[in-house]
Design a protein around this motif. Structure first.
Motif, PDB file in Angstrom:
ATOM      1  N   ARG A   1      17.641 -12.720  13.809  1.00 13.44           N
ATOM      2  CA  ARG A   1      16.980 -13.650  14.702  1.00 13.44           C
ATOM      3  C   ARG A   1      16.653 -13.010  16.043  1.00 13.44           C
ATOM      4  NH1 ARG A   1      17.192 -18.646  12.454  1.00 13.44           N
ATOM      5  NH2 ARG A   1      17.116 -20.055  14.189  1.00 13.44           N
ATOM      6  N   ASP A   2      17.168 -11.817  16.279  1.00  8.44           N
ATOM      7  CA  ASP A   2      16.973 -11.235  17.597  1.00  8.44           C
ATOM      8  C   ASP A   2      16.568  -9.767  17.517  1.00  8.44           C
ATOM      9  OD1 ASP A   2      16.891 -11.463  20.343  1.00  8.44           O
ATOM     10  OD2 ASP A   2      18.988 -10.956  20.615  1.00  8.44           O
ATOM     11  N   TYR A   3      15.797  -9.412  16.505  1.00  2.46           N
ATOM     12  CA  TYR A   3      15.333  -8.044  16.388  1.00  2.46           C
ATOM     13  C   TYR A   3      14.029  -8.021  15.608  1.00  2.46           C
ATOM     14  CZ  TYR A   3      16.992  -8.146  11.561  1.00  2.46           C
ATOM     15  OH  TYR A   3      17.172  -8.467  10.242  1.00  2.46           O
ATOM     16  N   ASP A  24       4.002   5.013  16.598  1.00  6.01           N
ATOM     17  CA  ASP A  24       2.737   4.831  17.319  1.00  6.01           C
ATOM     18  C   ASP A  24       2.259   3.381  17.228  1.00  6.01           C
ATOM     19  OD1 ASP A  24       0.419   5.759  18.789  1.00  6.01           O
ATOM     20  OD2 ASP A  24      -0.689   5.523  16.910  1.00  6.01           O
ATOM     21  N   ILE A  25       2.316   2.809  16.061  1.00  7.33           N
ATOM     22  CA  ILE A  25       1.890   1.412  15.875  1.00  7.33           C
ATOM     23  C   ILE A  25       2.737   0.476  16.733  1.00  7.33           C
ATOM     24  CG2 ILE A  25       1.877  -0.506  14.222  1.00  7.33           C
ATOM     25  CD1 ILE A  25       1.070   1.604  12.073  1.00  7.33           C
ATOM     26  N   LEU A  26       4.039   0.731  16.764  1.00  9.72           N
ATOM     27  CA  LEU A  26       4.946  -0.146  17.507  1.00  9.72           C
ATOM     28  C   LEU A  26       4.821  -0.014  19.013  1.00  9.72           C
ATOM     29  CD1 LEU A  26       8.162   0.303  15.368  1.00  9.72           C
ATOM     30  CD2 LEU A  26       6.642  -1.665  15.432  1.00  9.72           C
ATOM     31  N   ASP A  96       8.583  -3.341  27.711  1.00 13.00           N
ATOM     32  CA  ASP A  96       9.952  -3.600  28.164  1.00 13.00           C
ATOM     33  C   ASP A  96      11.009  -3.314  27.098  1.00 13.00           C
ATOM     34  OD1 ASP A  96       9.059  -4.399  30.648  1.00 13.00           O
ATOM     35  OD2 ASP A  96       9.126  -6.538  30.204  1.00 13.00           O
ATOM     36  N   PHE A  97      10.696  -3.586  25.841  1.00 12.56           N
ATOM     37  CA  PHE A  97      11.757  -3.563  24.834  1.00 12.56           C
ATOM     38  C   PHE A  97      11.529  -2.621  23.658  1.00 12.56           C
ATOM     39  CE2 PHE A  97      12.126  -7.766  26.864  1.00 12.56           C
ATOM     40  CZ  PHE A  97      13.385  -7.601  27.419  1.00 12.56           C
ATOM     41  N   TYR A  98      10.311  -2.228  23.360  1.00  8.24           N
ATOM     42  CA  TYR A  98      10.062  -1.294  22.259  1.00  8.24           C
ATOM     43  C   TYR A  98      10.145   0.119  22.816  1.00  8.24           C
ATOM     44  CZ  TYR A  98       8.533  -4.961  18.999  1.00  8.24           C
ATOM     45  OH  TYR A  98       8.470  -6.044  18.166  1.00  8.24           O
ATOM     46  N   THR A  99      11.349   0.507  23.178  1.00 10.39           N
ATOM     47  CA  THR A  99      11.599   1.764  23.867  1.00 10.39           C
ATOM     48  C   THR A  99      12.634   2.582  23.093  1.00 10.39           C
ATOM     49  OG1 THR A  99      13.290   0.683  25.214  1.00 10.39           O
ATOM     50  CG2 THR A  99      11.051   0.749  26.119  1.00 10.39           C
ATOM     51  N   ILE A 127       7.382   7.739  25.930  1.00  8.41           N
ATOM     52  CA  ILE A 127       7.746   6.333  26.158  1.00  8.41           C
ATOM     53  C   ILE A 127       8.921   6.265  27.130  1.00  8.41           C
ATOM     54  CG2 ILE A 127       8.419   4.170  25.076  1.00  8.41           C
ATOM     55  CD1 ILE A 127       7.475   5.461  22.391  1.00  8.41           C
ATOM     56  N   GLN A 128       8.751   5.463  28.145  1.00  3.70           N
ATOM     57  CA  GLN A 128       9.816   5.265  29.116  1.00  3.70           C
ATOM     58  C   GLN A 128      10.948   4.462  28.489  1.00  3.70           C
ATOM     59  OE1 GLN A 128       8.260   3.067  32.412  1.00  3.70           O
ATOM     60  NE2 GLN A 128       9.116   4.457  33.909  1.00  3.70           N
ATOM     61  N   ASP A 129      12.178   4.738  28.909  1.00  5.00           N
ATOM     62  CA  ASP A 129      13.282   3.887  28.494  1.00  5.00           C
ATOM     63  C   ASP A 129      13.045   2.494  29.043  1.00  5.00           C
ATOM     64  OD1 ASP A 129      14.571   5.772  27.009  1.00  5.00           O
ATOM     65  OD2 ASP A 129      16.042   6.294  28.540  1.00  5.00           O
TER      66      ASP A 129
END
Length: 163
Positions: A1-3, A24-26, A96-99, A127-129
């Protein structure tokens, strides 16, 4: 539910190329405005169908009672939340989150580990953390009773108990 999880089944030896493509897609989604409008309509229709499914509906009601935080929300969102969703919000969420520091990369089968590690490093080096720490919520769950009535006709009656 959270990923979020994305996966691909590939021929032996293709894992590095597919891993690079998935990353790359993500991390660089297009989010075409016209396609987003269409997809929002599709999701709203899926929400309607989902709410008409006794099994799905009763499971979500259980989550709502058990989890007193975001885990208790419907996975699909609501018609209102989907309607309000803007392209810029999706882009910011990805940034923000796909890092790399939030990713778990799993590879199973015949592959070269060193090649996978190098591919993952190269594909994520730009990609930045994460820019935001995900707000950790206190996990609260409690027994409870929720009675819900819906104005739809089910072909059966469904009762459920969760432990």
């Amino acid at each position: 539910r959270d990923y979020t999880s994305y996966q691909a089944e590939v021929l032996p030896g293709s894992a590095p190329e597919v891993l690079e493509l998935l990353i790359d897609i993500l991390t660089n989604p297009k989010f075409d405005s016209d396609e987003l409008i269409k997809e929002k309509g599709v999701v709203i229709q899926e929400i309607k169908e989902y709410l008409d499914s006794p099994e799905d509906f009763i499971n979500d009601l259980q989550y709502k009672v058990i989890w007193r935080n975001s885990f208790g929300r419907f996975v699909t969102g609501t018609k209102q939340s989907v309607s309000k969703l803007q392209r810029e919000q999706l882009i910011e969420f990805v940034k923000d989150f796909y890092t790399p520091d939030n990713m778990i990369i799993s590879v199973v089968g015949k592959f070269n580990l060193d090649e996978i590690i190098e591919t993952a490093k190269q594909a994520t080096e730009h990609i930045q953390d994460k820019r935001k720490q995900k707000e950790l919520q206190e996990i609260k769950h409690a027994p409870g009773i929720l009675i819900s009535s819906k104005e739809i006709v089910f072909s059966c009656s469904l009762t459920s108990c969760a432990f």
